[in-house]
Motif scaffolding. Sequence first.
Motif, PDB file in Angstrom:
ATOM      1  N   UNK A  54      55.722  63.796  43.481  1.00  0.00           N
ATOM      2  CA  UNK A  54      54.875  64.338  44.538  1.00  0.00           C
ATOM      3  C   UNK A  54      54.565  65.804  44.232  1.00  0.00           C
ATOM      4  N   UNK A  55      53.260  66.135  44.121  1.00  0.00           N
ATOM      5  CA  UNK A  55      52.891  67.528  43.828  1.00  0.00           C
ATOM      6  C   UNK A  55      52.286  68.226  45.047  1.00  0.00           C
ATOM      7  N   UNK A  56      51.775  67.447  45.995  1.00  0.00           N
ATOM      8  CA  UNK A  56      51.361  68.056  47.263  1.00  0.00           C
ATOM      9  C   UNK A  56      51.399  66.987  48.333  1.00  0.00           C
ATOM     10  N   UNK A  57      51.600  67.422  49.557  1.00  0.00           N
ATOM     11  CA  UNK A  57      51.760  66.461  50.661  1.00  0.00           C
ATOM     12  C   UNK A  57      51.428  67.165  51.962  1.00  0.00           C
ATOM     13  N   UNK A  58      50.394  66.680  52.631  1.00  0.00           N
ATOM     14  CA  UNK A  58      50.137  67.175  53.988  1.00  0.00           C
ATOM     15  C   UNK A  58      49.647  66.018  54.845  1.00  0.00           C
ATOM     16  N   UNK A  59      49.121  66.301  56.022  1.00  0.00           N
ATOM     17  CA  UNK A  59      48.774  65.205  56.931  1.00  0.00           C
ATOM     18  C   UNK A  59      47.546  64.420  56.458  1.00  0.00           C
ATOM     19  N   UNK A  60      46.778  64.992  55.511  1.00  0.00           N
ATOM     20  CA  UNK A  60      45.580  64.308  55.014  1.00  0.00           C
ATOM     21  C   UNK A  60      45.833  63.436  53.794  1.00  0.00           C
ATOM     22  N   UNK A  61      46.672  63.925  52.900  1.00  0.00           N
ATOM     23  CA  UNK A  61      46.826  63.231  51.628  1.00  0.00           C
ATOM     24  C   UNK A  61      48.118  63.635  50.928  1.00  0.00           C
ATOM     25  N   UNK A  62      48.546  62.751  50.049  1.00  0.00           N
ATOM     26  CA  UNK A  62      49.635  63.063  49.119  1.00  0.00           C
ATOM     27  C   UNK A  62      49.043  63.008  47.725  1.00  0.00           C
ATOM     28  N   UNK A  63      49.437  63.957  46.889  1.00  0.00           N
ATOM     29  CA  UNK A  63      49.043  63.894  45.481  1.00  0.00           C
ATOM     30  C   UNK A  63      50.291  63.713  44.630  1.00  0.00           C
ATOM     31  N   UNK A  64      50.156  62.863  43.624  1.00  0.00           N
ATOM     32  CA  UNK A  64      51.278  62.610  42.715  1.00  0.00           C
ATOM     33  C   UNK A  64      50.800  62.676  41.276  1.00  0.00           C
ATOM     34  N   UNK A  65      51.678  63.175  40.428  1.00  0.00           N
ATOM     35  CA  UNK A  65      51.513  63.065  38.974  1.00  0.00           C
ATOM     36  C   UNK A  65      52.258  61.811  38.545  1.00  0.00           C
ATOM     37  N   UNK A  66      51.543  60.901  37.894  1.00  0.00           N
ATOM     38  CA  UNK A  66      52.176  59.629  37.580  1.00  0.00           C
ATOM     39  C   UNK A  66      52.260  59.396  36.073  1.00  0.00           C
ATOM     40  N   UNK A  67      53.318  58.700  35.677  1.00  0.00           N
ATOM     41  CA  UNK A  67      53.381  58.210  34.300  1.00  0.00           C
ATOM     42  C   UNK A  67      53.945  56.790  34.341  1.00  0.00           C
ATOM     43  N   UNK A  68      53.460  55.989  33.404  1.00  0.00           N
ATOM     44  CA  UNK A  68      53.816  54.565  33.395  1.00  0.00           C
ATOM     45  C   UNK A  68      54.542  54.264  32.101  1.00  0.00           C
ATOM     46  N   UNK A  69      55.667  53.586  32.201  1.00  0.00           N
ATOM     47  CA  UNK A  69      56.470  53.409  30.994  1.00  0.00           C
ATOM     48  C   UNK A  69      57.139  52.054  30.852  1.00  0.00           C
ATOM     49  N   UNK A  70      56.924  51.135  31.821  1.00  0.00           N
ATOM     50  CA  UNK A  70      57.606  49.849  31.635  1.00  0.00           C
ATOM     51  C   UNK A  70      56.807  48.710  32.265  1.00  0.00           C
ATOM     52  N   UNK A  71      57.152  47.501  31.858  1.00  0.00           N
ATOM     53  CA  UNK A  71      56.413  46.322  32.323  1.00  0.00           C
ATOM     54  C   UNK A  71      56.907  45.888  33.692  1.00  0.00           C
ATOM     55  N   UNK A  72      56.026  45.261  34.467  1.00  0.00           N
ATOM     56  CA  UNK A  72      56.485  44.656  35.725  1.00  0.00           C
ATOM     57  C   UNK A  72      57.370  43.455  35.418  1.00  0.00           C
ATOM     58  N   UNK A  73      58.112  42.951  36.423  1.00  0.00           N
ATOM     59  CA  UNK A  73      58.957  41.774  36.175  1.00  0.00           C
ATOM     60  C   UNK A  73      58.109  40.577  35.773  1.00  0.00           C
ATOM     61  N   UNK A  74      58.679  39.673  34.984  1.00  0.00           N
ATOM     62  CA  UNK A  74      57.891  38.503  34.555  1.00  0.00           C
ATOM     63  C   UNK A  74      57.495  37.640  35.759  1.00  0.00           C
TER      64      UNK A  74
END
Lengths: 236, 236
Positions: A54-74
């Motif tokens: 979470x990089x910012x959070x107020x009553x209007x919106x949340x912003x996140x920096x995301x990274x993806x590194x693994x597969x979902x469950x089969x």
Amino acid sequence: MNLILLFETDFSGEGHRVRLGGRRLGHLRDVHRAAVGDELCVGLAGGLIGTGRVVSLDSDAAEMEVRFDRSPPPPLPVTLILALPRPKYFRRVLFTVSALGVKRIFVVNSYRVEKSYWQSPFLGRPQVEKQLVLGLEQARDTVMPEVLFRPLFKPFVEDELPSIVRGTLPLLADPHAGEPFPRAVTGPVTLAIGPEGGFIPYETAKLLSAGFAAARLGERILNVEAAVPALLSRLF
Amino acid sequence: MNLILLFETDFSGEGHRVRLGGRRLGHLRDVHRAAVGDELCVGLAGGLIGTGRVVSLDSDAAEMEVRFDRSPPPPLPVTLILALPRPKYFRRVLFTVSALGVKRIFVVNSYRVEKSYWQSPFLGRPQVEKQLVLGLEQARDTVMPEVLFRPLFKPFVEDELPSIVRGTLPLLADPHAGEPFPRAVTGPVTLAIGPEGGFIPYETAKLLSAGFAAARLGERILNVEAAVPALLSRLF
């Protein structure tokens, strides 16, 4: 919400940054009680799982920096053939099958399905997708199931079912069957579950002639919400 | 309602005749669309199952001649230790555990159970019994489960749990455990299921020191409504 499911439209254009409002913002604030710097499990719809900070959070919106590194469950190697349940149960069944990892569900008619069920607003695409998303978020999965409505039983069974069951073990859940439900199968399954009161003999005969074997979980008659996880957990 | 559960107070004094009003009358008329002469499945609370023949039916009451001739389905050899779920889920879980044949449930506190849940009207005896009766009627059973509330975790685990687990296989459902959940066990089980988010490490440690083994159903995190039938159907 054990995972926040993200869609392409959530990306704000700056690479790995997403901007969330609405239900997901509310959940972040009220349930996770998230604060700037917190890391949460995220997943890209149809894609990988990872972490969002979470990089910012107020009553209007949340912003996140995301990274993806693994597969979902089969996924579960199963196609579900489900007589349309009473609408309020249908919603919860969609949530549950999505959480359990079913990826294809044919919702079919049966003599014992009340005609009015087919008019329910819960069958609308947005309502269906909402439950499927909530189920994925529960189970930390990202791959949306396909839900296909087949309001005519006979043409579905005669024209479509043969190619669906090909190469699978086709099983019909039936509390009155002589054979017990198999455990821990290894290959793909097509699983048919009837309405309250069961398929009528004509429908059962059609399914048997399409190659289905009737099997019972036990002598107790379960409602569809309990039967679905009980059957799938026995099978896989 | 696949069975109409009867209580001693339903018997009108004339031997095998019962008189029903309220919910059961409504269900007979609206769902079964019963008529005089129809035969329906009935069961005596705590006793045998049989058949009731409708001998009169109007807007005030239904009368049936009943006879009992067979045993209810066997109970599951399991004691459930369940962290109190969110109240609206708790109702449905009661229905489901009753239908599945669980006969003893300890509802316990956990750090992650919100304190307000313990104030819910759904924990009241009449509300609990209603769901248990509905579950028995679903599954054609007659034996009411016992539901015992234990709002203090530590004394329950230290003082009561040792005698509960004695002679049973004590299992803790934990999606993060290394061991898979066993299938088709033969003896009695004590099954512990945590709250949303799981038991905290202190609670897990207490359960492990009471002899529980942690085991997982899969990597998917299920909600309690799906986890209960999935776990029980895997076990038995």
